[in-house]
Design an enzyme around this catalytic site. Structure first.
Site, PDB file in Angstrom:
ATOM      1  N   TYR A 181     -16.181  -9.238   7.430  1.00 53.83           N
ATOM      2  CA  TYR A 181     -14.828 -10.012   6.855  1.00 53.83           C
ATOM      3  C   TYR A 181     -15.192 -11.225   5.595  1.00 53.83           C
ATOM      4  CZ  TYR A 181     -10.748 -12.878   5.682  1.00 53.83           C
ATOM      5  OH  TYR A 181      -9.406 -13.369   5.339  1.00 53.83           O
ATOM      6  N   ALA A 187      -4.049  -9.186  -1.200  1.00 53.07           N
ATOM      7  CA  ALA A 187      -4.247  -7.959  -0.856  1.00 53.07           C
ATOM      8  C   ALA A 187      -5.835  -7.766  -0.217  1.00 53.07           C
ATOM      9  CB  ALA A 187      -4.365  -7.113  -1.859  1.00 53.07           C
ATOM     10  N   THR A 188      -6.612  -7.972   0.524  1.00 47.75           N
ATOM     11  CA  THR A 188      -8.627  -7.783   0.600  1.00 47.75           C
ATOM     12  C   THR A 188      -7.937  -6.565   2.065  1.00 47.75           C
ATOM     13  OG1 THR A 188     -10.143  -8.998   1.550  1.00 47.75           O
ATOM     14  CG2 THR A 188      -7.711  -9.735   2.565  1.00 47.75           C
ATOM     15  N   ASP A 224      -3.028  -0.007  -3.585  1.00 47.71           N
ATOM     16  CA  ASP A 224      -3.990  -0.010  -2.647  1.00 47.71           C
ATOM     17  C   ASP A 224      -5.495  -0.494  -2.916  1.00 47.71           C
ATOM     18  OD1 ASP A 224      -6.144   0.540  -0.458  1.00 47.71           O
ATOM     19  OD2 ASP A 224      -4.979   2.086   0.259  1.00 47.71           O
ATOM     20  N   GLY A 261      -6.743 -22.178   5.771  1.00 46.45           N
ATOM     21  CA  GLY A 261      -7.517 -22.674   6.879  1.00 46.45           C
ATOM     22  C   GLY A 261      -7.148 -21.292   8.017  1.00 46.45           C
ATOM     23  N   LEU A 262      -6.786 -21.906   8.910  1.00 49.03           N
ATOM     24  CA  LEU A 262      -6.534 -20.641   9.931  1.00 49.03           C
ATOM     25  C   LEU A 262      -4.667 -20.876   9.786  1.00 49.03           C
ATOM     26  CD1 LEU A 262      -7.247 -18.355  12.348  1.00 49.03           C
ATOM     27  CD2 LEU A 262      -6.526 -19.967  13.156  1.00 49.03           C
ATOM     28  N   VAL A 263      -3.950 -20.107   9.830  1.00 54.20           N
ATOM     29  CA  VAL A 263      -2.842 -20.237   9.128  1.00 54.20           C
ATOM     30  C   VAL A 263      -1.647 -19.969  10.276  1.00 54.20           C
ATOM     31  CG1 VAL A 263      -0.701 -19.840   7.558  1.00 54.20           C
ATOM     32  CG2 VAL A 263      -3.347 -19.506   6.741  1.00 54.20           C
ATOM     33  N   ARG A 318       0.724  -0.988  -0.043  1.00 55.17           N
ATOM     34  CA  ARG A 318       0.051  -0.201  -0.266  1.00 55.17           C
ATOM     35  C   ARG A 318       0.755   0.871   0.646  1.00 55.17           C
ATOM     36  NH1 ARG A 318      -4.132  -0.833   4.387  1.00 55.17           N
ATOM     37  NH2 ARG A 318      -2.711  -1.562   5.798  1.00 55.17           N
ATOM     38  N   LYS A 359     -14.986 -12.462   2.363  1.00 58.82           N
ATOM     39  CA  LYS A 359     -14.617 -13.315   1.503  1.00 58.82           C
ATOM     40  C   LYS A 359     -15.752 -14.039   0.625  1.00 58.82           C
ATOM     41  CE  LYS A 359     -10.679 -13.677   2.347  1.00 58.82           C
ATOM     42  NZ  LYS A 359      -9.851 -13.533   0.929  1.00 58.82           N
TER      43      LYS A 359
END
Length: 344
Positions: free
Chosen positions: A169, A85-86, A64, A199-201, A35, A173
């Site tokens: 969120y 990017a999100t 951005d 998954g949760l990283v 950004r 997504k």
């Protein structure tokens, strides 16, 4: 590989920085966006990832998601695009979008258009999230027996432990992934679109703090007694039945495999373990008895549900890290960064 240009949006993020490093180590030329090119910590992070001989293969671009046309120069000349990017939370200063979902979807569609116009992009690989893949029944009452690529999160349900940011969120997504998959085969080059719902990283980070690597903070929230992060862990459990987890190295290798395949499209879930929050707490208590986990951070829901996703394995992917290795690596990383006390 040196002649193959790839673009990573969100290149200084938790996932993005690891992917940039992995691609450079494999010999690819990388366009990475961030950004603010005036941020020395982010620029220094990316430039510090590569040995001296690889500096010519890394180009940084300022872009951005709230001004998505900025991504076009980074995309030009590239064959593969990794869109990571999100917006995590809506920035009210940007009045052209009313919420996170509008910003995320609009930015993604602009990037799709830039890919189609480029004349060089063969494949767009979108980093999705398992929050879009809830196995909850259509009635909202209970869960299906397993979670796989056929599961989509219903956006008309409420979930315990949710807050406005988490639901925003989840919506962004889910709608973004559905929208990007609709563009498979578009354009003269018939753009190939892949989504990887991660998954949760956890497991490790290149960033200087656990809070900057948000998902890892959530993963070890019972160890740190962090109430906010723990509520996020429990939200994921209420949304997904249990919590799919994956090592950051496996995530990036899955992305690269989906780039290197001669032809591939569609949706893939990426998680090597599927644990309840109680099972995660049990691991901490069993393997690290010196860590005191408060009772309010342990709740056994007794759910019987399995991870039924096999699509990545069917195309030849092998996970290197199981649930124990991911949890142990996350804790070791937090100790290395001085955010959790070492063993006593």
């Amino acid at each position: 590989m040196e002649n193959t240009r790839v673009c990573v949006t969100g290149g200084s993020s938790y996932l993005g920085s690891w992917l940039v490093k992995s691609l450079l180590e494999k010999g690819y030329t990388v366009h990475a966006t961030l950004r603010n090119l005036g941020d020395p910590s982010k620029v220094g992070l990316l430039k510090g990832l590569v040995p001296n001989h690889a500096h010519s293969r890394l180009r940084l671009f300022e872009a951005d998601i709230y001004n998505p046309i900025q991504f076009e120069p980074a995309i030009q000349g590239c064959k593969y695009i990794f869109h990571m990017a999100t917006p995590l939370q809506h920035d009210p200063k940007h009045i052209q979008f009313k919420n996170t979902t509008e910003a995320a979807v609009s930015g993604l569609m602009s990037i799709v258009e830039s890919c189609i116009k480029s004349g060089t992009v063969k494949r767009l690989i979108y980093t999705a999230s398992v929050v879009a893949a809830s196995p909850i029944k259509d009635s909202g009452n209970g869960f299906k027996p397993s979670m796989d690529e056929s599961c989509w999160t219903p956006l008309n349900h409420s979930f315990s432990h949710a807050n406005e940011a988490l639901m925003a969120y989840t919506h962004s997504k889910t709608l973004s992934e559905k929208e990007v998959l609709r563009h498979n085969g578009k354009g003269d080059l018939e753009l190939e679109v892949v989504s990887i719902a991660c998954g949760l990283v956890g497991g490790d980070t290149l960033l200087p703090t656990i809070s900057a690597s948000l998902s890892m903070g959530v993963l070890i929230s019972q160890v740190t007694n962090n109430e906010g992060w723990y509520h996020t862990l429990r939200f994921l459990e209420e949304l997904l039945g249990k919590v799919p987890i994956v090592h950051i190295e496996d995530v990036c290798e899955a992305h690269i495999l989906c780039m290197e395949k001669p032809s591939i499209t569609g949706r893939f879930l990426c998680a090597s373990a599927y644990l309840s929050s109680a099972e995660i707490a049990s691991h901490w208590k069993r393997c690290y008895p010196y860590i005191n986990i408060a009772e309010e951070f342990v709740e056994d829901l007794g759910r019987e549900i399995s991870l039924g996703s096999t699509k990545l394995k069917e195309i030849g992917f092998e996970y290197k890290f199981d649930g124990k290795m991911i949890l142990d690596g996350s804790l070791k990383c937090a100790q290395r960064l001085g955010e959790v006390a070492a063993s006593q």
